[in-house]
Design an enzyme around this catalytic site. Structure first.
Site, short mmCIF file in Angstrom:
data_model
loop_
_atom_site.label_atom_id
_atom_site.label_comp_id
_atom_site.label_asym_id
_atom_site.label_seq_id
_atom_site.Cartn_x
_atom_site.Cartn_y
_atom_site.Cartn_z
N GLU A 402 0.88 -1.17 0.00
CA GLU A 402 0.00 0.00 0.00
C GLU A 402 0.91 1.21 0.00
OE1 GLU A 402 -1.24 2.95 0.09
OE2 GLU A 402 -1.72 2.96 2.24
N GLU A 411 3.73 8.61 -4.70
CA GLU A 411 4.60 8.30 -3.57
C GLU A 411 5.60 7.21 -3.98
OE1 GLU A 411 2.34 7.87 0.07
OE2 GLU A 411 1.39 9.83 -0.20
#
Lengths: 622, 622
Positions: A402, A411
């Site tokens: 995740e 990210e």
């Protein structure tokens, strides 16, 4: 949402009025209003408009508000008779002088709010006068009356805003019409600085008990407006009668609507604090997240359910595979372990044995993992390492991560998983998530533009921000700009090759049609991710996972707001680029000429600049 | 004008070429050229475009320029086969990689100039690549080939400029066509950063002696271009023949044109140093001028002749007035006395006795006046005072002043003369000048925009500058915006009245039609003044007093360059405003909608902001 609700009663002072300010305020308050909106100057002073010799210190009966005692109970109204763009020079010049006089008087009295009359059609000199004079009352709220029933009122407001150089002190009082305009024409006002809402008496209906009520559509709008402002003004002519459909019942009705709003949950309340607030995106790869950040995200009521479901479904699809052995499941970037727990539960539900690894590089989060390991026992092996460099004892059948940001890849999930996928069985391994797609749409938001602009530098205009949108109008449904799939076995692994990480670069452009005359202040960014087969998580508005709060959208600003006409088209270009140390985005918006002969949209002279060239202002560290 | 003239010879390297760089440079220099323009990379490297595996360190025969020894003799040409906006992702990505490689090689060799191929039609990704990669060669000149024969080449350039955020390092190489475009289409290039001019062999004609020459129009253009750059490139295919119409004759012809330019006078040479240089306007009322400033201005060959003529004509018109008495002439703001001397000469010429007063507030200039008084004797009375506050012993018949700025009223001539006119005989007195008018026109100038922009603040965009225009395109003939007349007896003299100085405020707007797609970078300001009857001085281009150099135009910048399409209209609004301590200008530009129903031009959403609100950035002290 503001908890203090304030209702004002507007009084239109006529030259014949003999009622005192005391009586106006008393009438308003006796009938349940908090304050009154009233002229500062008696309209009979309009005589000075044509005769400069009448302009001088106010006479006693030229002014309505005479003493400072009432300042906190009133919104001061600027005279309606002023005409700053008159072709008659005398009227123009005298209007300027009278405005200065009114503003100066308001400043002297210490009024905290000034309501300017309906924004006129001719407004160039008006804009100059307004912009100049408000600097002499730095503490007063400046509100311009914006009646929605005027067809070109948004264009007027937009011109005023441009001419005044986006002066953030100038706000609006939205006056609701009887007939509400449709769709986007209304939506774009939510991008503007609404300080007050004016509700004219005449737009109320009468219910079967004789009380004033608003139509369903008006109610819906008013409830939406509660998220923009807590200051409402009731306008219109009222008799002295205090019957049930009389003066108090209008404010009572608004207060009733305010009280009976659906209350936000505790978590929604938390999110409200972040509305229109610019956050710099997290850099979990370069920096280590704080415990509090984990704490908040672990409370997400949707995300972990979806992860459990995805793992559960993947396990079901592997029931007959390696039949007598446990399936190897690795959670990379395990944090404090919420997905590890979900993986254990999925294994129980599917009744499929697993061998579970939890990999984490953050030494602080790893301490929590170690504590949880005491409960998990042998079921989980915890490993303290960077997933990209771990030399694992066996291959994973399912690799769970995740690492998604608001824009999906922002990210550095692609780069992390490129490094981690060597942990996965190359033939049969499953990656959760299996793919994710970034979405964009142009947005209008005076509020966000002013927030970025307040830094007064280029750098902040070339940074993307995580923002919970409120005073924002999304100009169109977001459209996909690019995707990533995992695992991706066809990649260059030699860091000195020109091809290294090149497969994670992206360039694409998307065309949007503008539904109404608009000002584009930037681009909103969202993601949709497939965890496994049809188990998805999304913050893309049309498919948003209901209740999931872990991600707010990204905001990519434009240095110069771009005006776009109804039915015109713009193309947003986005790049994802890298060098050896960082990844960054560049973006620009290009209006399209109407020439349909060209296969690719043509740029015109008013293209924006390409923001963040070479990642000079904002980047994500590898 | 630069004195060093540099001619380059362009060589188009083909994959079959076996000629060495040494021979290319030798051929260029042996035939009278200073340098050669040549590909950095052999065109056969285009094979890498479709196969990323071909991209890697250059092989020996992939590069034309192999050693640093020749760096100062060449302009490096970037490969023409690159296609950054290809719809084929392989070609696009490989083009980006190859460009990086070429630029990196050019940087390694220390090349000082890079010539990019013709600006392509699809240029969005091209712009990004260009903008990024040039940061790695900070000392090289970056020049883009701009063939004027491409109809939309200006629009391409304008898009590139916008997309690259007005990067001031990107300059152009203007390639002249055989058929020169008309008027404004050509004029707008003079507003752009021309680093080189490419003159193709094919545009030359052959004169009766067999030598290559340019047509009259081409000659005229080339002579104008000498004011923009001193770097010319001759392009085309040349045989080995060295006949009289051979290789050397083209550069010889250009050098001939350069040598035979009309040479500027000494004073013109002085002015050349100020071309496109931003000067802050003088504040002679608030500050005292320096002796050097007087020295320069007193050399004006036109201004004082006109003043003498005006005084002479005024004296002739008063021959029979006060017949036996001398006429009283006062020179207010006499400086070091040049107009005093002209008044004496006018009196002699007209054979009319005068009593001459010279009034000056600057104590330093007054010292020179006192010295001159020794020569003048009784003919002149010198008075040390501020003209606004002098209690004179008698009234003047003629009041002479020279208080004009580039914009007419911008050095506060109106306010000074309001104070000084009490010196004048109210019935029959003559003011020299009798009136002056300010003129404006939108201008395009990348150079001036970049100069202002380099300060990176709002203040410098809200200041007006005195500039000798060179790299500037005046978009239209200037139009009058306002006027002042003297004497003006109908004025308020009580400083505490709201009317005080109000008669010197101005607001007006003027519409302009845009002749070609243009980018407006600001407004040019000029004046025309009537000294007496038909004796005028002017810096307004159509009526410019020939040879007068005391005033250069004003430049009022726009914060955001405004793109305007051919045949569209814009309205420039100007204000002259005051408070008790200062006078200032505000300005904005508003595009006009095509709606002809409205009596006054309508603003649209893309109006500029009103610059310098309240005089916050720039003002003239009273």
């Amino acid at each position: 949402m503001n908890s203090q609700f304030c209702v004002a009663l507007e009084h239109n002072y006529t030259p014949e009025d003999t009622i005192s300010l005391y009586d106006i305020v008393k009438k308003a308050r006796d009938n349940g209003h908090d304050i009154a909106a009233v002229n500062i100057v008696n309209p009979k002073y309009s005589r000075a408009l044509k005769d400069i010799n009448e302009i001088g210190p106010f006479k006693k009966d030229d002014i309505v508000v005479q003493t400072t005692g009432w300042a906190k109970y009133i919104i001061g109204k600027i005279s309606e008779f002023l005409d700053f763009d008159s072709t008659d020079d005398t009227i123009r010049v005298n209007s300027e002088l009278i405005l200065k006089q009114e503003i100066s008087w308001a400043g002297h009295l210490g009024l905290t709010a000034l309501l300017f009359p309906t924004l006129p059609k001719q407004l160039i000199n008006y804009s100059r006068c307004l912009n100049n004079c408000i600097s002499s009352v730095p503490y007063a709220q400046i509100i311009i009356r914006i009646p929605l029933e005027i067809p070109d009122i948004w264009d007027r407001w937009n011109s005023l805003r441009n001419l005044c150089g986006h002066n953030s002190r100038i706000k609006i009082a939205l006056e609701l019409p009887g007939d509400l305009p449709e769709g986007e024409s209304l939506a774009r006002w939510f991008a503007e600085p609404i300080a007050s809402v004016i509700v004219p008496k005449k737009i109320f209906l009468t219910n079967k008990n004789g009380y004033p009520v608003l139509s369903k559509r008006h109610q819906e709008l008013v409830r939406k407006l509660f998220r923009q402002t807590n200051q409402f003004i009731i306008s219109g002519i009222f008799g002295e009668s205090l019957e049930k459909n009389g003066l108090p019942s209008y404010q009572q009705y608004l207060r009733h609507l305010f009280r009976t709003q659906v209350q936000p949950s505790e978590i929604e309340k938390l999110a409200l604090d972040y509305e229109d607030y610019l956050q710099t995106p997290l850099q979990p790869l370069m920096d280590n997240l704080e415990s509090m950040t984990y704490e908040v995200f672990e409370q997400d009521p949707v995300k972990y359910i979806q992860y459990e479901e995805a793992i559960y479904r993947a396990l079901l699809d592997r029931m007959d595979f390696k039949k007598d052995e446990p399936l190897v499941v690795m959670v990379v970037g395990a944090g404090r372990g919420p997905i590890v727990e979900r993986a254990l539960r999925a294994s129980e539900r599917a009744n499929r044995k697993i061998k579970l690894y939890a990999i984490e590089k953050n030494p602080n989060a790893f301490i929590t993992l170690k504590q949880k390991k005491e409960v998990w026992g042998d079921k989980v092996t915890i490993v303290f390492t960077d997933m990209r460099y771990w030399d694992a004892p066996e291959k994973a059948d399912i690799l769970v991560s995740e690492l998604l940001g608001s824009f999906g890849d922002n990210e550095l999930s692609p780069e992390c998983l490129d490094g981690a996928q060597k942990l996965l069985n190359p033939d049969t391994g499953i990656s959760i998530p299996s793919d994710y797609t970034s979405y964009i749409t142009p947005i209008s938001s005076t509020s966000l533009y002013n927030s970025v602009s307040s830094y007064k530098d280029v750098m902040h205009f070339e940074t993307s921000y995580v923002v919970k949108f409120n005073k924002v109008c999304e100009i169109s449904e977001p459209k996909p700009i690019w995707s990533f799939q995992h695992p991706n076995w066809n990649i260059e692994t030699n860091p000195s090759s020109v091809k290294f990480n090149l497969h994670n670069d992206r360039y694409n452009f998307v065309e949007f049609t503008i539904p109404e005359n608009m000002t584009i202040h930037g681009i909103g960014g969202y993601f949709e991710a497939t965890l496994y087969k049809d188990v998805i998580i999304s913050i893309n508005p049309p498919t948003h996972s209901e209740g999931m709060f872990s991600w707010f959208p990204l905001f990519f600003p434009l240095k110069i707001p771009m005006y776009a006409k109804k039915n015109s088209k713009v193309v947003a270009h986005f790049w994802r680029l890298h060098d050896t140390k960082k990844v960054w985005y560049e973006w620009c918006v290009v209006p399209v000429t109407t020439n349909d002969e060209e296969p690719i949209p043509q740029d015109v002279g008013s293209a924006s600049s390409i923001h963040n060239p070479g990642g000079r202002s904002h980047w994500i560290g590898l």
